[in-house]
Design a protein around this motif. Structure first.
Motif, short mmCIF file in Angstrom:
data_model
loop_
_atom_site.label_atom_id
_atom_site.label_comp_id
_atom_site.label_asym_id
_atom_site.label_seq_id
_atom_site.Cartn_x
_atom_site.Cartn_y
_atom_site.Cartn_z
N TYR A 44 -1.60 1.27 -4.56
CA TYR A 44 -0.78 0.10 -4.29
C TYR A 44 0.26 -0.05 -5.39
CZ TYR A 44 -5.59 -1.09 -2.81
OH TYR A 44 -6.86 -1.07 -2.32
N ILE A 45 1.27 -0.82 -5.07
CA ILE A 45 2.15 -1.40 -6.08
C ILE A 45 2.00 -2.89 -5.90
CG2 ILE A 45 4.53 -1.76 -6.85
CD1 ILE A 45 5.17 1.06 -5.86
N VAL A 46 1.82 -3.58 -7.02
CA VAL A 46 1.60 -5.02 -6.98
C VAL A 46 2.31 -5.65 -8.18
CG1 VAL A 46 -0.59 -4.88 -8.23
CG2 VAL A 46 -0.18 -6.79 -6.70
N SER A 47 2.76 -6.89 -8.01
CA SER A 47 3.42 -7.64 -9.08
C SER A 47 2.63 -8.91 -9.35
CB SER A 47 4.86 -7.99 -8.68
OG SER A 47 5.60 -6.85 -8.36
N PRO A 48 1.54 -8.82 -10.13
CA PRO A 48 0.67 -9.98 -10.32
C PRO A 48 1.24 -11.05 -11.24
CG PRO A 48 -0.16 -8.14 -11.57
CD PRO A 48 1.01 -7.63 -10.78
N ILE B 78 6.46 -8.32 -12.57
CA ILE B 78 6.34 -7.00 -13.18
C ILE B 78 5.52 -6.11 -12.25
CG2 ILE B 78 5.45 -5.70 -15.16
CD1 ILE B 78 5.82 -8.36 -16.78
N LYS B 79 6.11 -4.99 -11.83
CA LYS B 79 5.43 -4.08 -10.91
C LYS B 79 4.40 -3.22 -11.65
CE LYS B 79 9.03 -3.81 -7.49
NZ LYS B 79 9.83 -2.99 -6.62
N MET B 80 3.24 -3.09 -11.00
CA MET B 80 2.15 -2.28 -11.55
C MET B 80 1.61 -1.36 -10.47
SD MET B 80 -0.01 -5.20 -13.50
CE MET B 80 -0.68 -4.21 -14.81
N ASN B 81 1.22 -0.17 -10.88
CA ASN B 81 0.51 0.73 -9.97
C ASN B 81 -0.98 0.42 -10.08
OD1 ASN B 81 2.69 2.40 -8.99
ND2 ASN B 81 2.85 3.12 -11.09
N TRP B 82 -1.66 0.49 -8.94
CA TRP B 82 -3.09 0.21 -8.91
C TRP B 82 -3.72 1.23 -7.96
CZ3 TRP B 82 -5.16 -5.43 -8.02
CH2 TRP B 82 -6.51 -5.49 -8.32
N MET B 83 -4.87 1.76 -8.35
CA MET B 83 -5.60 2.71 -7.51
C MET B 83 -7.05 2.25 -7.42
SD MET B 83 -6.49 6.74 -8.15
CE MET B 83 -4.83 7.33 -7.89
N THR B 84 -7.56 2.17 -6.19
CA THR B 84 -8.97 1.86 -6.00
C THR B 84 -9.62 2.98 -5.19
OG1 THR B 84 -8.53 0.55 -4.00
CG2 THR B 84 -8.68 -0.65 -6.08
N GLU B 85 -10.92 3.08 -5.37
CA GLU B 85 -11.72 4.00 -4.58
C GLU B 85 -12.74 3.18 -3.80
OE1 GLU B 85 -14.96 7.65 -4.96
OE2 GLU B 85 -13.99 6.89 -6.77
N VAL C 167 0.87 -1.17 0.00
CA VAL C 167 0.00 0.00 0.00
C VAL C 167 0.91 1.22 0.00
CG1 VAL C 167 -1.76 1.30 1.27
CG2 VAL C 167 -1.85 -1.20 1.23
N THR C 168 0.73 2.10 -0.99
CA THR C 168 1.57 3.29 -1.08
C THR C 168 0.86 4.55 -0.59
OG1 THR C 168 0.93 3.57 -3.41
CG2 THR C 168 2.97 2.36 -2.96
N SER C 169 -0.42 4.45 -0.29
CA SER C 169 -1.15 5.57 0.30
C SER C 169 -0.61 5.83 1.70
CB SER C 169 -2.65 5.25 0.41
OG SER C 169 -3.20 4.99 -0.84
#
Length: 155
Positions: free
Chosen positions: A59-63, A67-74, A41-43
């Motif tokens: 978040y940063i996640v490597s699914p 490979i790292k990906m940025n992800w944003m949820t509301e 969690v980067t928040s």
């Protein structure tokens, strides 16, 4: 756009209040996510931060393949002690709508998840879902069920 649905149910031997306190804290998501996904969690939230409508969580996640990906949820909906909904605002999915429902039962509480998602890129996305994504999501939820049992015990 083809959408997919995954539904899960898990009885947990803790009170509804304890479950809500755990699952409504964004930082606890990392505790029930497979380690190989390198979920962070980067928040800028603390362990005491609880979800509220309009909350943005990054978040940063490597699914896949590290490979790292940025992800944003509301967090779009919250009814304390009953449910919350998270929706992707930025990330790998064309659609991500995840409902988390909680209710008291004798001896603990029952948690139901309803995930609706879609993969971008038309037919290529459908093939990717069949070959990789659907199985990966099922593995994540299976890991989560196991992690919750380790944290809170078997119902």
């Amino acid at each position: 756009m083809k959408t997919y649905t995954l539904k899960t149910e898990q009885a947990i031997p803790i009170s509804l209040e304890d479950a809500w306190n755990f699952f409504s804290s964004p930082l606890n998501l990392a505790k029930i996510t497979p380690k190989e996904m390198n979920f962070v969690v980067t928040s800028d939230y603390t362990a005491d931060t609880k979800m509220y409508p309009g909350m943005i969580i990054t978040y940063i996640v490597s699914p896949v393949l590290g490979i790292k990906m940025n992800w944003m949820t509301e967090i779009t909906h919250v009814k304390e002690g009953e449910y919350f909904v998270d929706e992707q605002r930025f990330g790998p999915y064309a659609l991500w709508h995840h409902q988390h429902h909680f209710k008291s039962i004798t001896g603990g509480m029952l948690m139901n998840d309803i995930l609706n998602y879609a993969i971008p890129y038309g037919i290529i996305g459908r093939i990717a879902n069949t070959i990789l994504v659907e199985n990966q999501i099922k593995k994540i939820f299976s890991y989560r069920e196991k992690a919750i049992k380790e944290l809170f015990g078997e119902f």
